[in-house]
Design an enzyme around this catalytic site. Sequence first.
Site, short mmCIF file in Angstrom:
data_model
loop_
_atom_site.label_atom_id
_atom_site.label_comp_id
_atom_site.label_asym_id
_atom_site.label_seq_id
_atom_site.Cartn_x
_atom_site.Cartn_y
_atom_site.Cartn_z
N THR A 182 78.21 45.59 -6.52
CA THR A 182 77.17 44.27 -5.65
C THR A 182 77.96 43.37 -4.58
OG1 THR A 182 77.29 42.85 -6.86
CG2 THR A 182 75.87 44.96 -7.27
N ASN B 38 76.90 39.73 -2.92
CA ASN B 38 76.67 38.67 -4.12
C ASN B 38 76.02 37.93 -2.90
OD1 ASN B 38 75.64 36.62 -5.59
ND2 ASN B 38 77.66 36.28 -6.70
N GLU C 105 71.94 40.23 -6.16
CA GLU C 105 72.84 41.23 -6.22
C GLU C 105 72.43 42.45 -5.51
OE1 GLU C 105 76.50 40.17 -8.94
OE2 GLU C 105 74.68 39.90 -10.02
#
Length: 303
Positions: free
Chosen positions: A200, A202, A249
């Site tokens: 992911t 962030n 995220e």
Amino acid sequence: MNKNNSNHTVLTIGTFDGVHIGHQKIIKRLVEISKVKNLTPSLLTFFPHPRMVLQKDANIKLINTISEKETILNAFGISNLIIKEFTKDFSRLTALEYVENILVNQLKAKHIIIGYDHHFGRNRNANIEDLKQFGKEFNFEVEEISKQDINDVAVSSTKIRNALLEGDIKTANAYLGYNFMLSGTVISGKKLGKTINYPTANLYIEETYKLIPKHGVYIVKSEIDHQTVYGMMNIGFNPTVNGKHQTIETHFFNFNKDLYGKNLKIELLQRLRNEHKFESVSELQNQLHKDKTDALEFLNKNA
């Protein structure tokens, strides 16, 4: 600004938070007049939000950051966004001082488009009739947006904020006339996503006044290096791994470029579900598979 004609402006004034479909009617009219009269289409807005200064309402959250608002307004043809710092001193200007110093001398206003209920000056004690009188004195025209015109579009920034806080992204986007976005810098996270094949990005949002929608999982899209990329975003605390801080995220589909340090604008398209605490990381992983399937199905029909 110098004093040649091209710097004379057609002007509207207000917070314009969200630049929603109601605001867009005013902006469209502004751009029309700018072409007819050869004036620069201009919008005067205030920051911080007057409520933050006068009512110490630090809790008010705004739909757009200043840079998002600028991007949206540019797309609608407003080339001249004036952001006036709102201070207690500024709020104490008399109506005459405000009109003469700001609207006439600084902004060179020749045509002002404004709502029927507009108030200005110290204690907001001047109204649109006063503005029309000042127009005669300082040679600018005032065009009033009627109550009916404003109410025709039953939209307000408050309704949009409430929809976002309820996670009703579909209603918010319909009222905005574009997709609600979150903008920020990609920072390093816990890298849990990477270990379960769902890396992911962030997102860190510097502007603490930016409204963050209800926690949960959303289908999103972004333009990254001139490429449209889709994905799913989790807003929340990562309860499965006992997260202590809110994070934003995004897992982008079929995309594996390093995004650290990049500034991203991520548009929210649809909400998938609430955030849950799962019994194990493998249960979370199973849910993410399902989320991805649901997201791709939605995108297949709608993107």
